[in-house]
Scaffold this active site. Structure first.
Site, mmCIF file in Angstrom:
data_model
loop_
_atom_site.group_PDB
_atom_site.id
_atom_site.type_symbol
_atom_site.label_atom_id
_atom_site.label_comp_id
_atom_site.label_asym_id
_atom_site.label_seq_id
_atom_site.Cartn_x
_atom_site.Cartn_y
_atom_site.Cartn_z
ATOM 1 N N GLY A 1 43.159 45.452 33.078
ATOM 2 C CA GLY A 1 44.331 46.468 33.478
ATOM 3 C C GLY A 1 45.547 45.900 34.199
ATOM 4 N N SER A 2 46.532 47.231 34.089
ATOM 5 C CA SER A 2 47.796 46.498 34.443
ATOM 6 C C SER A 2 47.743 46.717 36.068
ATOM 7 C CB SER A 2 48.410 47.537 34.530
ATOM 8 O OG SER A 2 48.843 48.408 33.037
ATOM 9 N N HIS B 1 48.696 43.011 37.578
ATOM 10 C CA HIS B 1 48.710 42.281 37.443
ATOM 11 C C HIS B 1 49.525 41.510 36.534
ATOM 12 C CE1 HIS B 1 44.200 43.084 39.374
ATOM 13 N NE2 HIS B 1 43.923 43.779 37.206
ATOM 14 N N ASP C 1 36.496 46.192 31.372
ATOM 15 C CA ASP C 1 36.531 46.074 29.822
ATOM 16 C C ASP C 1 35.658 45.169 29.224
ATOM 17 O OD1 ASP C 1 39.021 46.288 31.662
ATOM 18 O OD2 ASP C 1 39.163 44.119 32.322
ATOM 19 N N HIS D 1 41.832 42.893 42.895
ATOM 20 C CA HIS D 1 41.712 44.198 42.642
ATOM 21 C C HIS D 1 42.301 44.853 43.985
ATOM 22 C CE1 HIS D 1 40.544 43.035 38.591
ATOM 23 N NE2 HIS D 1 41.030 44.657 38.465
#
Ligand code: ADP
Ligand code: ADP
Ligand code: MG
Ligand code: MG
Ligand code: MG
Ligand code: MG
Lengths: 209, 331, 331, 209
Positions: free
Chosen positions: B54-55, B57, B110, B219
């Site tokens: 995911g973006s 990070h 993921d 998250h």
């Protein structure tokens, strides 16, 4: 109907018609699936699967449908580009079908392709029959296809559809062991698994195609 | 209303990557449809190293593409896995015949999407996976659960596997090195203020004055316990002690310490944390042979930090020290 | 209560610098009593480049000490000038006989302390000053005022003067290059949320939802106007347009664009800003020949960003591109 | 009194006693200076200058006081390590004095040293007489030292003290043009400038030393 091979074998054109019928069904009745996922998950399943199949329909419009593999591969790509848990799993399922023979499929080839596809979903999703997932419809349908005695693909898929429907129905009453529904335990026990219902629809859609 | 600087949410990740290329066009390139980042000049004749997730990070993972580290990085939407289609395309672009090692942080989405991509390529590509699950806060006894989360140890995995691949190590060796790093690493994080959702502008949890959240991930989820804030010395002690135990470090061992900012933590704060980390480990006779201090695995604008310890071997030091040339890491 | 991670306020800056050395011991060293940062291995036979200012802006300036950039950096307390004694000691340590150029951001305290240090050394050292005053928001007509503030253009000054000094340029030339960069640069900043005081935990100003502060500096002060938030495209346009005018850029010119995060701004946001900057300048026929995107001149945990444009010449590009090896900038 | 040279010249020991007396005075009456800065600035002047002079006193304790330059240099370092605006300016002033001759100072040397020191403060602070700063006391005191006809340092400094006091008093009624007081304009017009008052105290403290 259309198709240049033996009428008993699944041609590319037939596979394309089958998938288009499936897309139509899902897009029309997406709310029904969403409602199930709302009760036992996060309520996005209808949107996830219908947006994948809209993309799939566009993809299918752009191909000839030379053989079933090409058709399934196209739909696979549409699912693989989707989010959620169901997107990649359906993408894998159709993707494995997409690596079947580049020619019309006879019934044994059909059974073998679904066997590989369902096996991959079980392995990657770590899901077995009874876990209340799409596998509860995929597995019996696949068994029906591989065990059938008919040589006509439509008859074989009709058997599979009956098995898938029974499998989907059996998920009502199951406690989920995979996916979001597993967080709800007994509270979602009565709800049918939307993934399994969608798989039943899939096999049923071959009939009119 | 959001205070997040962007145009539309739908284009955020892609536009941010255009900015990455703007700043580091000599190192990386972005491909669209599907979206992923590759080296500017693909390297052939070596094992390909691909990661993603995911973006939100950043600089992970897109900032680690380049010589000595990743060949491609696959960004999902904010806090959402990339799709299997993206991953498949990235592997196809990066793999030049020597096989691919995928570095995957242990999150259901993921793992699913990377595994499926690999599965779909299984007849044409040799794809191996290193699963990163370093976060001690999510350690559970039960076997059936999702296991520990993957957090900042992923930087060590990518650096070390990247160096090995660059040095010509074969597929199995790169994968084994990555697994070794994972087995030798543990991470714990703490948050002083939650991150804000880019769309709603709401914080993902609230803390009273004087409270901090211990054991957070990346998250915005709550950690394992809400504790009273303490000074830096005491807090670092409480993070490092369980890490030392978990990794099984003993007097005379030497480690890589990653002192990672979670987004809005200032350089001054990270500096103090690095100092305290060294002090606590010194006190136990454990040497900090290498340290990496900065915001490398962020959680949007979370205030907080994580500490990762990796027990080093001579081999690991050698690969850690090897040259690297990426947007976020250069030496 | 503060959510700022530290031990005591009194030791904050020094302990943070110990952390800097922990992370970058191969590049920098910290001297105490008085406090300043030098290169790990002093370089002789070249003009010394020294800068400094209040802390809270890290990586500025301490993160820019190293080969190809500063010889020494002098940190004050948070948002407070270093003392003349620190500056004098840093110059004495850095100057190996070729003279010193001090890079000073235009704030009363900084100017005073650096000038006095130079004055006190005037009989033994050749010390020249480059005053950085790039912030358009503080442009005033009156001659008697303090003049424009110094903000992110200081990074360009330090990089370019650093490269020139490293290349053996004599004192006057390094100073003139620095002044040239200043004359060719302008900056504007915007804030979406003020920074918090490390001690009180209070924000330095409040914004209502949907508001942003236009024309902020780097000390948490209000800007020139509170405006409604807009999308990234429109906001970057409103920052870049006055810069283009102020620097006098014309079609065909080429610039260095520094897209600088003020502290808590995420990499995704800075990426979008970099993309929009290029787009706006493209539309005016101005080429972005180089860009630097990241949190380089921060204001504690402020949410916001600044954009700096520097009109380039071939010479400036050459010095910008020259190798640099510091904690915060390496190429 | 103590001192090995001509009694008319300022010795290191005398300079040290003078500075110690100044430190004592400032530390004792810091609140008075703070109160002025509270009215016309940010209220930290008393603290700034007394903490500098406490450090200066420690420094002086550690040196012999061989000549006035050494003494002034020591006090300079203490001021240079201080914050605020006054710290570096006093540091510069004493620092310039600290580069005077390394021997007892006769009156012309004394005048020349203060001339260089005050000139440096005016230049760096961009402050002229009438701007309501420490320069309003420094400048007339320096003039008194350079224009005096006496050859005895104590007499010369007593002249300077009178001039500094008059200069400090003249700041009451001035509108500030430098420093924080300039932000207040007429509102702080009646307040004496604390920096100028401190300079008057400095010259006055030579008497008892
Ligand atoms: N581990 C699994 N293996 C196989 N199928 C699964 C698994 N987890 C979930 N599913 C299927 O996915 C469906 C939910 O899909 P979707 O709503 O897209 O996912 P999400 O839970 O990510 O929102 C479930 O109805 C179930 O059939
Ligand atoms: N530009 C200047 N030149 C000379 N003296 C100055 C100047 N600005 C301020 N001062 C002196 O400094 C004094 C205030 O010192 P201080 O309180 O330490 O500074 P700050 O305003 O930084 O708190 C004033 O009373 C004045 O005498
Ligand atoms: Mg769902
Ligand atoms: Mg979902
Ligand atoms: Mg004051
Ligand atoms: Mg003050």
């Amino acid at each position: 109907m259309t198709g240049d091979g033996n009428a008993a074998d699944l041609t590319g054109a037939e596979a394309k018609a089958w998938l288009l019928a499936f897309a139509e069904r899902v897009i029309a009745d997406a709310d029904e699936l969403t409602e199930l996922d709302r009760k036992a998950g996060d309520g996005d399943f209808g949107w996830n699967i219908s947006s994948a199949l809209k993309r799939g329909r566009e993809g299918l419009a752009g191909i000839e449908g030379e053989h079933p593999a090409q058709v399934f591969q196209t739909v696979s790509d549409a699912f693989l580009a989707s989010g959620g848990t169901s997107g990649p799993l359906f993408g894998l399922w159709f993707g494995r079908l997409g690596s079947g023979p580049f020619a019309p499929w006879d019934v044994p080839e059909l059974g073998a392709a679904f066997g590989r596809a369902t096996g991959a979903v079980r392995r990657l999703g770590k899901a077995e029959v009874g876990h209340k997932t799409m596998v509860d419809a995929m597995a019996p349908a696949t068994d029906a296809l591989t065990e059938t005695s008919t040589g006509v693909w439509r008859d074989a898929v009709a058997d599979a559809a009956r098995a898938a429907r029974a499998g989907a129905d059996s998920t009502g009453g199951m406690i989920a062991h995979r996916g979001r529904a597993s967080y709800l335990g007994e509270r979602a026990q009565d709800v049918l698994d939307p993934g399994a219902v969608a798989v039943a629809w899939f096999f049923e859609c071959a009939e009119g195609a | 209303m959001s205070r997040f600087f962007m145009n539309e949410r739908e284009t955020l990740v892609e536009q941010a990557l255009e900015g990455l290329v703007e700043a580091h066009g000599g190192l990386v390139d972005v491909r669209t449809d599907p979206l992923f980042v590759t080296r500017r000049v693909p390297t052939t004749g070596k094992v390909a190293l691909v990661s993603g997730g995911g973006s939100g990070h950043e600089p992970l993972h897109t900032g680690f593409v380049g010589q000595g580290m990743l060949d491609a990085a696959v960004p999902g939407d904010v806090f959402a896995s990339p799709t299997a289609l993206q991953v498949r395309a990235a592997i196809q672009a990066a793999d030049t015949g020597e096989g691919t090692v995928m570095v995957v942080k242990n999150y259901t989405g993921d793992v699913l999407n990377f595994s499926i991509a690999a599965e779909l390529l299984s007849e044409t590509h040799r794809v191996e996976q290193v699963l990163v699950d370093d976060d001690l806060a999510t350690q559970k006894e039960d076997e059936g659960g999702p296991g520990r989360r993957g957090t900042a140890a992923v930087v060590a995995v990518e650096k070390i596997c990247g160096a090995a691949a660059e040095a010509g190590a074969p597929l199995d060796e790169v994968r084994e090195l990555g697994r070794q790093v994972v087995a030798r690493s543990a991470t714990l994080g703490v948050s002083f203020e939650a991150c804000t959702n880019p769309m709603t502008g709401r914080r993902s949890f609230d803390l009273e004055p004087g409270e901090m959240e211990f054991g957070v991930g990346i998250h915005g989820e709550r950690g394992i316990e809400t504790r009273s804030t303490t000074g830096a010395a005491e807090l670092v002690e409480s993070l490092v002690t369980p890490l030392v135990e978990s990794v099984g470090l003993r007097r005379g061992d030497s480690v890589l310490a990653i002192v990672n900012g979670l987004g809005a933590t200032h350089g001054l704060e990270l500096g103090v944390a690095a100092r305290e980390t060294r002090r606590v480990l010194d006190g136990r006779g454990i040497g900090v042979a290498r340290s990496l201090v900065g915001p490398y695995v962020t959680s949007l604008d979370m205030k907080g930090l994580s500490i990762t310890l990796t027990a080093l071997t001579d081999d690991l030091v050698k690969f850690w020290d090897a040259p690297v040339r990426t947007p976020a890491l250069v030496w």
